[in-house]
Design a protein around this motif. Structure first.
Motif, PDB file in Angstrom:
ATOM      1  N   GLY A 185       0.795  -1.224   0.000  1.00  0.00           N
ATOM      2  CA  GLY A 185       0.000   0.000   0.000  1.00  0.00           C
ATOM      3  C   GLY A 185       0.824   1.268   0.000  1.00  0.00           C
ATOM      4  O   GLY A 185       0.278   2.361  -0.104  1.00  0.00           O
ATOM      5  N   ASN A 186       2.167   1.146   0.134  1.00  0.00           N
ATOM      6  CA  ASN A 186       3.009   2.335   0.014  1.00  0.00           C
ATOM      7  C   ASN A 186       4.261   1.968  -0.773  1.00  0.00           C
ATOM      8  O   ASN A 186       4.677   0.813  -0.812  1.00  0.00           O
ATOM      9  N   LEU A 187       4.871   2.971  -1.409  1.00  0.00           N
ATOM     10  CA  LEU A 187       6.013   2.732  -2.283  1.00  0.00           C
ATOM     11  C   LEU A 187       7.319   3.202  -1.662  1.00  0.00           C
ATOM     12  O   LEU A 187       8.323   3.352  -2.362  1.00  0.00           O
ATOM     13  N   ASN A 188       7.316   3.462  -0.372  1.00  0.00           N
ATOM     14  CA  ASN A 188       8.509   3.960   0.304  1.00  0.00           C
ATOM     15  C   ASN A 188       9.299   2.789   0.873  1.00  0.00           C
ATOM     16  O   ASN A 188       9.097   2.370   2.009  1.00  0.00           O
ATOM     17  N   TRP A 189      10.231   2.279   0.049  1.00  0.00           N
ATOM     18  CA  TRP A 189      10.995   1.090   0.404  1.00  0.00           C
ATOM     19  C   TRP A 189      12.470   1.282   0.065  1.00  0.00           C
ATOM     20  O   TRP A 189      12.820   1.990  -0.870  1.00  0.00           O
ATOM     21  N   LEU A 190      13.311   0.596   0.839  1.00  0.00           N
ATOM     22  CA  LEU A 190      14.731   0.467   0.527  1.00  0.00           C
ATOM     23  C   LEU A 190      14.950  -0.943  -0.018  1.00  0.00           C
ATOM     24  O   LEU A 190      14.746  -1.926   0.692  1.00  0.00           O
ATOM     25  N   ILE A 191      15.329  -1.043  -1.288  1.00  0.00           N
ATOM     26  CA  ILE A 191      15.651  -2.332  -1.896  1.00  0.00           C
ATOM     27  C   ILE A 191      17.141  -2.553  -1.701  1.00  0.00           C
ATOM     28  O   ILE A 191      17.971  -1.850  -2.286  1.00  0.00           O
ATOM     29  N   ALA A 192      17.490  -3.536  -0.862  1.00  0.00           N
ATOM     30  CA  ALA A 192      18.885  -3.745  -0.461  1.00  0.00           C
ATOM     31  C   ALA A 192      19.420  -5.083  -0.949  1.00  0.00           C
ATOM     32  O   ALA A 192      20.282  -5.690  -0.312  1.00  0.00           O
ATOM     33  N   ASP A 193      18.953  -5.561  -2.084  1.00  0.00           N
ATOM     34  CA  ASP A 193      19.432  -6.826  -2.635  1.00  0.00           C
ATOM     35  C   ASP A 193      20.939  -6.794  -2.869  1.00  0.00           C
ATOM     36  O   ASP A 193      21.516  -5.744  -3.171  1.00  0.00           O
ATOM     37  N   ASP A 194      21.561  -7.966  -2.765  1.00  0.00           N
ATOM     38  CA  ASP A 194      22.995  -8.086  -3.034  1.00  0.00           C
ATOM     39  C   ASP A 194      23.336  -7.564  -4.422  1.00  0.00           C
ATOM     40  O   ASP A 194      22.490  -7.566  -5.340  1.00  0.00           O
ATOM     41  N   VAL A 195      24.603  -7.186  -4.599  1.00  0.00           N
ATOM     42  CA  VAL A 195      25.105  -6.789  -5.915  1.00  0.00           C
ATOM     43  C   VAL A 195      24.864  -7.938  -6.896  1.00  0.00           C
ATOM     44  O   VAL A 195      25.139  -9.099  -6.596  1.00  0.00           O
ATOM     45  N   GLY A 196      24.320  -7.603  -8.065  1.00  0.00           N
ATOM     46  CA  GLY A 196      24.156  -8.604  -9.109  1.00  0.00           C
ATOM     47  C   GLY A 196      22.829  -9.332  -9.124  1.00  0.00           C
ATOM     48  O   GLY A 196      22.631 -10.228  -9.950  1.00  0.00           O
ATOM     49  N   LEU A 197      21.892  -8.942  -8.238  1.00  0.00           N
ATOM     50  CA  LEU A 197      20.598  -9.624  -8.212  1.00  0.00           C
ATOM     51  C   LEU A 197      19.542  -8.934  -9.062  1.00  0.00           C
ATOM     52  O   LEU A 197      18.386  -9.336  -9.054  1.00  0.00           O
ATOM     53  N   GLY A 198      19.918  -7.885  -9.767  1.00  0.00           N
ATOM     54  CA  GLY A 198      18.986  -7.288 -10.715  1.00  0.00           C
ATOM     55  C   GLY A 198      18.077  -6.233 -10.137  1.00  0.00           C
ATOM     56  O   GLY A 198      16.869  -6.255 -10.395  1.00  0.00           O
ATOM     57  N   LYS A 199      18.637  -5.282  -9.377  1.00  0.00           N
ATOM     58  CA  LYS A 199      17.789  -4.218  -8.811  1.00  0.00           C
ATOM     59  C   LYS A 199      17.189  -3.359  -9.920  1.00  0.00           C
ATOM     60  O   LYS A 199      16.055  -2.883  -9.797  1.00  0.00           O
ATOM     61  N   THR A 200      17.922  -3.154 -11.009  1.00  0.00           N
ATOM     62  CA  THR A 200      17.375  -2.377 -12.127  1.00  0.00           C
ATOM     63  C   THR A 200      16.166  -3.092 -12.732  1.00  0.00           C
ATOM     64  O   THR A 200      15.165  -2.456 -13.069  1.00  0.00           O
ATOM     65  N   ILE A 201      16.259  -4.408 -12.855  1.00  0.00           N
ATOM     66  CA  ILE A 201      15.135  -5.187 -13.376  1.00  0.00           C
ATOM     67  C   ILE A 201      13.939  -5.087 -12.436  1.00  0.00           C
ATOM     68  O   ILE A 201      12.793  -4.935 -12.870  1.00  0.00           O
ATOM     69  N   GLU A 202      14.204  -5.151 -11.137  1.00  0.00           N
ATOM     70  CA  GLU A 202      13.109  -5.050 -10.169  1.00  0.00           C
ATOM     71  C   GLU A 202      12.411  -3.694 -10.270  1.00  0.00           C
ATOM     72  O   GLU A 202      11.177  -3.621 -10.237  1.00  0.00           O
ATOM     73  N   VAL A 203      13.192  -2.629 -10.426  1.00  0.00           N
ATOM     74  CA  VAL A 203      12.582  -1.308 -10.568  1.00  0.00           C
ATOM     75  C   VAL A 203      11.808  -1.226 -11.879  1.00  0.00           C
ATOM     76  O   VAL A 203      10.696  -0.683 -11.924  1.00  0.00           O
ATOM     77  N   GLY A 204      12.383  -1.767 -12.946  1.00  0.00           N
ATOM     78  CA  GLY A 204      11.670  -1.758 -14.225  1.00  0.00           C
ATOM     79  C   GLY A 204      10.352  -2.499 -14.152  1.00  0.00           C
ATOM     80  O   GLY A 204       9.331  -2.048 -14.688  1.00  0.00           O
ATOM     81  N   MET A 205      10.345  -3.645 -13.479  1.00  0.00           N
ATOM     82  CA  MET A 205       9.102  -4.393 -13.297  1.00  0.00           C
ATOM     83  C   MET A 205       8.099  -3.594 -12.472  1.00  0.00           C
ATOM     84  O   MET A 205       6.903  -3.575 -12.775  1.00  0.00           O
ATOM     85  N   LEU A 206       8.592  -2.941 -11.421  1.00  0.00           N
ATOM     86  CA  LEU A 206       7.706  -2.134 -10.585  1.00  0.00           C
ATOM     87  C   LEU A 206       7.121  -0.971 -11.385  1.00  0.00           C
ATOM     88  O   LEU A 206       5.913  -0.690 -11.295  1.00  0.00           O
ATOM     89  N   LEU A 207       7.956  -0.305 -12.182  1.00  0.00           N
ATOM     90  CA  LEU A 207       7.450   0.800 -13.001  1.00  0.00           C
ATOM     91  C   LEU A 207       6.431   0.299 -14.017  1.00  0.00           C
ATOM     92  O   LEU A 207       5.417   0.963 -14.272  1.00  0.00           O
TER      93      LEU A 207
END
Length: 954
Positions: A185-207
């Motif tokens: 219900g809110n978008l205020n999160w810190l995504i702290a995945d390890d290096v190399g787990l695809g944080k850019t992909i996760e943001v792209g999916m979220l967008l």
């Protein structure tokens, strides 16, 4: 004139009354025809809905009035052929305003509650009415299955972004992360995945999920300066976002009103922090979402009751007032500094500042703010670990007598330089800085130190000829680099800075330089380190597997050029590509493409330590020199050891253990690896992936001034340096364990969280597309490559609806195949053909809202959508709900049985149903839906509505 009159008449299907009564109730009729006669007046044909008769009569419009009632299901029918319908809704109220009859209609799918003229509302039977009376809709059971699939596919994509335009299939932890954020219900999160787990992909999916909600239009992504282009490319090529523009490159803003032209912006944090650009940015309209990549660079430290914040942090703090939604990304958010970590959390949730400042007392609040996934834990869709592990080899370089003599002479030069700097106090800091750079250059390659010493001698000689006798250096006490310097380019900046001044450090420096240069030149002839690299490492790798691509890292440009020349002499021209800080973004991208295509070697400075991903074609790395900051080494390895790597990563670290500097650095890495290995042994079982996770965390938390340790090692027993390193590692281990304890409270991948969601996979996409193509009279002419690619012949109707598509079209549902065949049309949720099929199956004319069903257990089946909104009435979550209802009223939601049933064509079924049971079934389904709405609500998320899509009796 005739068209104007027709626009004022009720639509065909509208309910009307003439004011008469039948059996004590208002007589209702349904409009079946309309016409304008020669004198310009209108006539309306009404079929009366009286029990036992269906008489039809013509009336003048003034003789009739609205026949709608509260809770009536209606379809909006605009007269204009270009106006789109608002869909199907329910009447909430009626009124007469300005002499016109209007109805207040709730349209659950669009989330609109609006007053509309009653002549443009066609009365229809709702799903509950149809099922309670066992009245099948057109299309029967198969239409019902496809209607449910259309909504389920669309909502699965909306909630995960998993069916958007992607060049790779998303992993379970990425799907879960997006789902977790949206359902919170809110978008205020810190995504702290390890290096190399695809944080850019996760943001792209979220967008991809968010932009389907009309309220999320303006998006701002802020990242380090070196990766703005990468963000733009990733969003464009993996998610089909071709409208993100980079501030300062693609556009400039001279006046505040110009910001209205740009809704999706990428910008550098070091550009935006500058006063002029920051003032301009703050004049823009508020942003629906702000994303900060590498958020650990937003630094605020606490000293007593005072705070010391960086310009980058101030930028984020000011932007926080311009957006309700903040998303922070960082693989290393803690860095052993609790106050810095808490400052990031306060940016996320300023409303919870008090809780955050007492984080040690209530660490469980992190589960509502931080999501972290570790490499050692993530799996693919089949439950297999995706990281194949990493093997590290230390490559020792023999040290010749000549090399030892050079090292001894170099140490003498360095001692004299350090002493000269210390004699000047703070003003001599720059001399000490240059000495440290020379030590690093000497550890990198004999070519790098030879080049640096030559450059220094030339500058000194030129200065002496111009100004007479030498003068001692006085640099002043200004900072050498400000905090805007890109950390990846520090080595190259050091290298350039060390040769700038022509003033003498100490008396006799010129003669000392000449001696050192002569010794270095003799070493270049038979460079042992280069020989081992070429003959005993690269050549052997190539011999075992010809053409193996190798990524080579060095901190310095001189070493890079040296290696390029040596490799091309041995393996031929054009076998080497380079990455360094002097390249423009396009040059760097082109070099990477050539490396992945034809070149065998890529030699990179630290400019490639972050922001480039090479895992698709390369799994072998050589560190020609070892960085003194171990986190840089972890980041280097992260270029290969990341999501998408199919091989075990092999890393070779070169060092010369018989020199003091290299020996101390080697001890640091050896001890660091041993501690990580010990910590990765759980219950006596060693976990390879966990070791790499811990190694990265400890490198991030290791507070060790390796320069000071090396300096103290001169002339002293090396065991003292070992003790210093061991002490620092002990503290880092303790900090890592404390951090691990804190991070044990954060959110992570938990398959059970989405166990009650209906998961959509390739089976559902395949059966939906095949069935809907048949319904749309689109012929699958031929299937190629084991069915991965189809050739379609579009029907005339589809061609008319999608004129941009060719009549003959090659399509695929396979992402990997689409990546290899760019001219093949990918049928994901961004495809116009797929969108056409989905919208057609959802349409009222397609049918499938009620039918007798077979193949499922229970009394009945209901499918619908549940929706939640935030406190600003923004829709935040939609969930597909498929309910099986037992004869005892017990409901089971989104079962595996339903998932399997939806994945195969449904045969027609003639099922008799008991009227009383059907009415109870409607009640039980509504009760279950309300319970799920309640269970899915929290302080940020509140029920919005429920909408039944289809129902069947079994």
């Amino acid at each position: 004139m005739k068209k104007l009159l027709e626009g004022l008449l009720p639509c065909v299907g509208a309910l009307v009354t003439d004011g008469s009564q039948h059996d004590g109730k208002k007589a209702l009729g349904c409009i079946t025809n309309r016409k304008i006669i020669d004198d310009g007046s209108a006539r309306i044909q009404v079929q009366w809905l009286r029990p036992g008769q269906r008489e039809t009569s013509w009336y003048e419009p003034a003789q009739l009035s609205n026949g709608l009632s509260i809770r009536q299901t209606v379809q909006h029918r605009p007269d204009s052929v270009v106006a789109s319908t608002l869909g199907v809704g329910e009447v909430r109220d009626l009124r007469v305003l300005g002499g016109r009859e209007q109805a207040l209609v709730d349209f659950p799918e669009g989330g609109r509650l609006v007053w509309l003229p009653t002549p443009h509302l066609k009365a229809i039977h709702g799903v509950e009415h149809l099922v309670s009376r066992a009245r099948p809709d057109r299309g029967g059971a198969e239409a019902l299955r496809l209607r449910c699939l259309a909504y389920a596919i669309e909502l699965w994509n909306e909630n995960t972004g998993a069916l958007s335009h992607l060049s790779i299939d998303p992993l379970p932890h990425q799907i879960h992360l997006v789902h977790r954020i949206l359902r919170s219900g809110n978008l205020n999160w810190l995504i702290a995945d390890d290096v190399g787990l695809g944080k850019t992909i996760e943001v792209g999916m979220l967008l991809s999920a968010l932009v389907q909600r009309a309220t999320f239009r303006r998006i701002l992504i802020i990242c380090p300066p070196g990766i703005t282009q990468q963000w733009q490319d990733e969003l464009r090529y993996k998610f089909d976002f071709d409208d993100f523009v980079v501030h300062g490159r693609d556009f400039e803003v001279n006046e505040p009103h110009q910001w209205k032209l740009y809704d999706r912006v990428i910008g550098s944090m070091d550009r935006f922090k500058q006063e002029a650009h920051l003032d301009s940015l703050l004049s823009a309209e508020p942003w629906d979402l702000v994303v900060f990549d590498e958020a650990h660079r937003l630094s605020r430290r606490q000293y007593g009751n005072k705070f010391d914040s960086s310009q980058r942090f101030d930028l984020a703090a000011k932007l926080r007032h311009r957006s309700d939604n903040f998303l922070l990304l960082s693989a290393t958010p803690h860095q052993g500094m609790q106050d810095k970590f808490q400052a990031l959390l306060e940016l996320l949730r300023p409303d919870r500042k008090h809780d955050i400042r007492h984080l040690d007392l209530n660490p469980e609040i992190l589960a509502d703010m931080v999501i972290r996934n570790n490499k050692a834990d993530v799996t693919d869709a089949d439950g297999e670990f995706i990281f194949k592990g990493k093997t590290t080899h230390a490559v020792s370089v023999p040290v010749s007598d000549a090399a030892r003599a050079f090292d001894t002479a170099m140490q003498s030069y360095l001692r004299r330089g350090y002493a000269a700097g210390q004699a000047l106090g703070r003003k001599g800091n720059a001399i000490g800085f240059v000495m440290t750079v020379y030590r690093k250059l000497a550890a990198s390659s004999v070519s790098a130190i030879h080049t640096a010493l030559q450059r220094r001698l030339v500058r000194i000689s030129a200065e002496m000829e111009a100004s007479g006798p030498p003068t001692l250096l006085d640099y002043g006490d200004d900072a050498l680099f400000d905090d805007s310097a890109d950390e990846r380019y520090v080595g190259e900046l050091e290298e350039a800075f060390a040769g700038q001044s022509g003033q003498t450090f100490f008396a006799g420096e010129r003669d000392a330089l000449k001696t050192l240069i002569e010794q270095a030149e003799s070493l270049l002839v038979g460079d042992q380190k280069l020989r081992v690299f070429i003959e005993q490492l690269v050549a052997i790798i190539d011999e075992h597997q010809s053409g193996t691509k190798i990524l080579i890292f060095t901190e310095y440009r001189a070493t890079q050029a040296y290696l390029q020349a040596a490799l091309e002499r041995r393996f031929g021209d054009n076998c080497v590509e380079l990455i360094h800080g002097g390249q423009a973004h396009d040059e760097r991208r082109a070099a990477i493409e050539r490396f992945e295509d034809s070149a065998q070697f890529l030699v990179s400075t630290e400019a490639g330590g972050e922001g480039i991903n090479l895992q698709r074609r390369c799994h072998v790395m050589v560190n020609y020199d070892l960085p003194w900051n171990p986190m840089r080494l972890v980041q280097r390895i992260g270029r290969l050891y990341r999501y998408g790597q199919k091989e075990r990563v092999i890393v070779f670290n070169m060092h010369a253990p018989e020199t003091i500097d290299a020996e101390v650095v080697g001890i640091m890495y050896e001890r660091l690896a041993q501690v990580a290995r010990d910590m990765a042994t759980l219950g006596g079982e060693f976990r390879d992936g966990l070791e790499d996770d811990i190694l990265g965390q400890m490198a991030d938390l290791l507070e060790l001034d390796i320069e000071q340790v090396i300096e103290q090692a001169r002339g002293a027993d090396i065991t003292r340096s070992q003790a210093r390193i061991d002490d620092a590692l002990r503290k880092a281990r303790e900090a890592t364990e404390r951090q691990a304890e804190m991070f044990s409270h954060v959110a992570g991948y938990d398959p059970s969280e989405i166990r009650d969601s209906l998961t959509i996979d390739k089976r559902h996409l395949l059966t939906f597309v095949e069935s809907m193509l048949k319904h749309s009279r689109v012929e699958i002419v031929q299937r190629f490559h084991q069915g991965r690619e189809w050739e379609l012949q579009l029907s005339a109707t589809v061609q008319q609806a999608l004129p941009a598509l060719r009549s003959r079209l090659r399509v695929t549902l396979d992402r990997d195949w689409a990546a290899q065949r760019p001219r093949v049309h990918m049928l994901d949720l961004t495809s116009p053909l797929m969108q056409h099929l989905v919208q057609r199956a959802k349409g009222l004319a397609f049918g499938g809202r009620a039918a007798g069903l077979s193949g499922l257990q229970g009394l009945g089946f209901f499918a619908g959508v549940l929706r939640w909104q935030n406190t600003q009435a923004q829709r935040m979550r939609q969930e597909f709900l498929a309910v099986q209802i037992g004869e005892d009223g017990r409901c089971r939601a989104n079962t595996r049985e339903v998932s399997d049933w939806l994945a195969r064509p449904c045969e027609p079924a003639e099922v008799t149903a008991n009227a009383d049971q059907l009415k109870r079934m409607v009640h039980w389904a509504a009760e279950h839906a309300d319970h799920r709405l309640s269970d899915g609500s929290n302080t940020d998320l509140h029920p919005e509505n429920r909408q039944w899509l289809a129902a069947g009796w079994l």
